[in-house]
Design a protein around this motif. Structure first.
Motif, PDB file in Angstrom:
ATOM      1  N   VAL A 145       0.866  -1.192   0.000  1.00  0.00           N
ATOM      2  CA  VAL A 145       0.000   0.000   0.000  1.00  0.00           C
ATOM      3  C   VAL A 145       0.896   1.234   0.000  1.00  0.00           C
ATOM      4  CG1 VAL A 145      -1.641   1.331   1.398  1.00  0.00           C
ATOM      5  CG2 VAL A 145      -1.911  -1.138   1.190  1.00  0.00           C
ATOM      6  N   SER A 146       0.709   2.148  -0.962  1.00  0.00           N
ATOM      7  CA  SER A 146       1.554   3.352  -0.997  1.00  0.00           C
ATOM      8  C   SER A 146       0.969   4.484  -0.159  1.00  0.00           C
ATOM      9  CB  SER A 146       1.750   3.830  -2.441  1.00  0.00           C
ATOM     10  OG  SER A 146       0.507   4.131  -3.039  1.00  0.00           O
ATOM     11  N   SER A 147      -0.363   4.533  -0.074  1.00  0.00           N
ATOM     12  CA  SER A 147      -0.997   5.560   0.775  1.00  0.00           C
ATOM     13  C   SER A 147      -2.391   5.101   1.171  1.00  0.00           C
ATOM     14  CB  SER A 147      -1.086   6.899   0.031  1.00  0.00           C
ATOM     15  OG  SER A 147      -1.982   6.809  -1.061  1.00  0.00           O
ATOM     16  N   VAL A 148      -2.861   5.650   2.294  1.00  0.00           N
ATOM     17  CA  VAL A 148      -4.206   5.377   2.799  1.00  0.00           C
ATOM     18  C   VAL A 148      -4.880   6.735   3.010  1.00  0.00           C
ATOM     19  CG1 VAL A 148      -5.548   4.377   4.696  1.00  0.00           C
ATOM     20  CG2 VAL A 148      -3.407   3.281   3.976  1.00  0.00           C
ATOM     21  N   THR A 149      -5.949   6.998   2.254  1.00  0.00           N
ATOM     22  CA  THR A 149      -6.675   8.264   2.406  1.00  0.00           C
ATOM     23  C   THR A 149      -8.076   7.929   2.899  1.00  0.00           C
ATOM     24  OG1 THR A 149      -5.411   9.241   0.600  1.00  0.00           O
ATOM     25  CG2 THR A 149      -7.443  10.369   1.242  1.00  0.00           C
ATOM     26  N   MET A 194     -25.450  11.193   5.223  1.00  0.00           N
ATOM     27  CA  MET A 194     -26.795  10.703   5.487  1.00  0.00           C
ATOM     28  C   MET A 194     -26.654   9.280   6.034  1.00  0.00           C
ATOM     29  SD  MET A 194     -29.875  10.042   2.738  1.00  0.00           S
ATOM     30  CE  MET A 194     -29.873  11.737   2.150  1.00  0.00           C
ATOM     31  N   PRO A 195     -27.188   9.012   7.239  1.00  0.00           N
ATOM     32  CA  PRO A 195     -27.679   9.975   8.222  1.00  0.00           C
ATOM     33  C   PRO A 195     -26.513  10.786   8.789  1.00  0.00           C
ATOM     34  CG  PRO A 195     -27.553   7.777   9.185  1.00  0.00           C
ATOM     35  CD  PRO A 195     -27.213   7.618   7.738  1.00  0.00           C
ATOM     36  N   ARG A 196     -26.841  11.888   9.448  1.00  0.00           N
ATOM     37  CA  ARG A 196     -25.790  12.748  10.014  1.00  0.00           C
ATOM     38  C   ARG A 196     -25.139  12.070  11.214  1.00  0.00           C
ATOM     39  NH1 ARG A 196     -27.427  19.089  10.305  1.00  0.00           N
ATOM     40  NH2 ARG A 196     -28.223  19.328   8.180  1.00  0.00           N
ATOM     41  N   PRO A 197     -23.814  11.981  11.222  1.00  0.00           N
ATOM     42  CA  PRO A 197     -23.145  11.489  12.441  1.00  0.00           C
ATOM     43  C   PRO A 197     -23.209  12.562  13.535  1.00  0.00           C
ATOM     44  CG  PRO A 197     -21.525  12.153  10.803  1.00  0.00           C
ATOM     45  CD  PRO A 197     -22.863  12.343  10.166  1.00  0.00           C
ATOM     46  N   ARG A 198     -22.924  12.163  14.756  1.00  0.00           N
ATOM     47  CA  ARG A 198     -22.977  13.128  15.867  1.00  0.00           C
ATOM     48  C   ARG A 198     -21.687  13.920  15.992  1.00  0.00           C
ATOM     49  NH1 ARG A 198     -25.464   8.907  20.132  1.00  0.00           N
ATOM     50  NH2 ARG A 198     -27.639   8.975  19.455  1.00  0.00           N
ATOM     51  N   VAL A 199     -20.659  13.488  15.283  1.00  0.00           N
ATOM     52  CA  VAL A 199     -19.340  14.128  15.434  1.00  0.00           C
ATOM     53  C   VAL A 199     -18.849  14.659  14.089  1.00  0.00           C
ATOM     54  CG1 VAL A 199     -18.667  12.693  17.399  1.00  0.00           C
ATOM     55  CG2 VAL A 199     -18.191  11.893  15.076  1.00  0.00           C
ATOM     56  N   GLY A 200     -17.894  15.588  14.155  1.00  0.00           N
ATOM     57  CA  GLY A 200     -17.254  16.083  12.949  1.00  0.00           C
ATOM     58  C   GLY A 200     -16.291  15.041  12.390  1.00  0.00           C
ATOM     59  N   SER A 201     -16.000  15.153  11.108  1.00  0.00           N
ATOM     60  CA  SER A 201     -15.121  14.191  10.445  1.00  0.00           C
ATOM     61  C   SER A 201     -13.951  14.909   9.787  1.00  0.00           C
ATOM     62  CB  SER A 201     -15.907  13.410   9.383  1.00  0.00           C
ATOM     63  OG  SER A 201     -17.067  12.839   9.948  1.00  0.00           O
ATOM     64  N   ALA A 202     -12.985  14.149   9.334  1.00  0.00           N
ATOM     65  CA  ALA A 202     -11.847  14.725   8.621  1.00  0.00           C
ATOM     66  C   ALA A 202     -11.325  13.713   7.603  1.00  0.00           C
ATOM     67  CB  ALA A 202     -10.734  15.104   9.594  1.00  0.00           C
ATOM     68  N   VAL A 203     -10.792  14.250   6.502  1.00  0.00           N
ATOM     69  CA  VAL A 203     -10.120  13.416   5.504  1.00  0.00           C
ATOM     70  C   VAL A 203      -8.625  13.481   5.812  1.00  0.00           C
ATOM     71  CG1 VAL A 203      -9.612  13.087   3.051  1.00  0.00           C
ATOM     72  CG2 VAL A 203     -11.870  13.958   3.760  1.00  0.00           C
ATOM     73  N   ILE A 204      -8.018  12.335   6.050  1.00  0.00           N
ATOM     74  CA  ILE A 204      -6.582  12.302   6.336  1.00  0.00           C
ATOM     75  C   ILE A 204      -5.877  11.357   5.360  1.00  0.00           C
ATOM     76  CG2 ILE A 204      -6.794  10.479   8.124  1.00  0.00           C
ATOM     77  CD1 ILE A 204      -4.515  12.021   9.644  1.00  0.00           C
ATOM     78  N   ARG A 205      -4.739  11.830   4.851  1.00  0.00           N
ATOM     79  CA  ARG A 205      -3.924  10.977   3.973  1.00  0.00           C
ATOM     80  C   ARG A 205      -2.696  10.514   4.750  1.00  0.00           C
ATOM     81  NH1 ARG A 205      -1.841  14.221  -0.308  1.00  0.00           N
ATOM     82  NH2 ARG A 205       0.117  14.383   0.833  1.00  0.00           N
TER      83      ARG A 205
END
Length: 288
Positions: A145-149, A194-205
């Motif tokens: 695996v070269s990267s995980v996003t 959908m549905p809305r989670p209760r917490v904020g999210s982030a995209v991380i590479r």
């Protein structure tokens, strides 16, 4: 077919198949095209790439990946989603859908079959309850695996990127940073799902190191020491290690090692860098 990033299309598809969201699978489907574009950009997906997607859901991100990549292997655990994916991905001949639990899948064999064993990029909107086991399985298994996003819970992304002395720094920070360079590409509010989670999210590479940034005689022992150091954050490092059933060293041996490293006997685990944990491991468990 109209893209699933249109919320109306997602609703229409869910209703058509009378799909019920499974809490046990942590299902939250993305419904924001801008966020999907950010994921593709963060993962730097090109027509040269074979991408493994974990948990495609109804295929929202998969559609974007199929247009950007050479081929996509989508691994889905929920059998109720397989017929939906067959419809939503019917226009794409470069997608293979596999109904399996990713933690029980022979990923090395899949990569050999679909990418001649060359490194793949992993991209996923991960179920939050199983984020860490999946990521560590990919890295510790030394898979090609070269990267995980991935889309993860915001606070988990912050922990992966955290440095020594901060409240978010811990065993996960050190494990991730031993294998990869973390970069938070975007923060994503709950209304993008959908549905809305209760917490904020982030995209991380997480970009894989060609070789780990530190050398250590016994990698397994280092991770045991790291986990023990953060099990009781308020305790000193000496007491945390001495109290751990996994660390068979006397208090005197631990104190001597810290002294050799020029560290205080009252130092806590959160103050040590990855390099210092490697050095401590070599002093306590290294080859004679």
């Amino acid at each position: 077919m109209e893209k699933l990033s249109n919320p109306q299309k997602t609703i229409e598809t869910i209703k058509k198949y009378e799909f019920a969201f499974q809490k046990k699978f942590g299902q939250n489907f993305l419904i924001d095209g801008h966020v999907l574009d950010k994921i593709i950009a963060a993962a730097e997906v090109t027509k040269e790439d074979c991408v493994v997607e974990i948990g495609p859901g109804i295929g929202t991100l998969t559609q974007y990946l199929a247009e950007a990549a050479r081929n996509v292997i989508a691994i889905e655990i929920d059998k109720m989603l397989i017929p939906i994916l067959q419809e939503t991905l019917a226009d794409y001949d470069n997608v293979t859908v596999i109904h399996q639990d990713v933690l029980k899948t022979d990923l090395r064999e899949l990569v050999r079959e679909h990418n001649e064993g060359r490194p793949v990029k992993v991209v996923a909107n991960l179920p939050y309850y199983i984020t860490t086991p999946i990521i560590m399985n990919l890295f510790e298994g030394r898979l090609p695996v070269s990267s995980v996003t991935v889309m993860v819970q915001k606070e988990v992304a912050q922990r992966m990127q955290a440095g020594p002395g901060t409240k978010d720094y811990g065993a996960l920070s050190l494990a991730v940073q031993y294998f990869a360079v973390p970069y938070i590409a975007a923060n994503v509010p709950p209304n993008c799902f959908m549905p809305r989670p209760r917490v904020g999210s982030a995209v991380i590479r997480l970009t894989r190191h060609e070789k780990p940034p530190v050398e250590v005689d016994d990698e397994q022992a280092m991770f045991q020491i790291i986990r023990a150091s953060f099990n009781q954050r308020r305790k000193t490092l000496v007491n945390s290690l001495h109290n751990s059933p996994q660390i068979s060293k006397t208090k005197e041996e631990i104190l001597r090692a810290l002294e050799q490293m020029g560290l205080s006997q009252t130092v806590r685990g959160e103050a040590l860098t990855l390099e210092q944990f490697a050095a401590l491991t070599d002093l306590l468990c290294g080859r004679e």
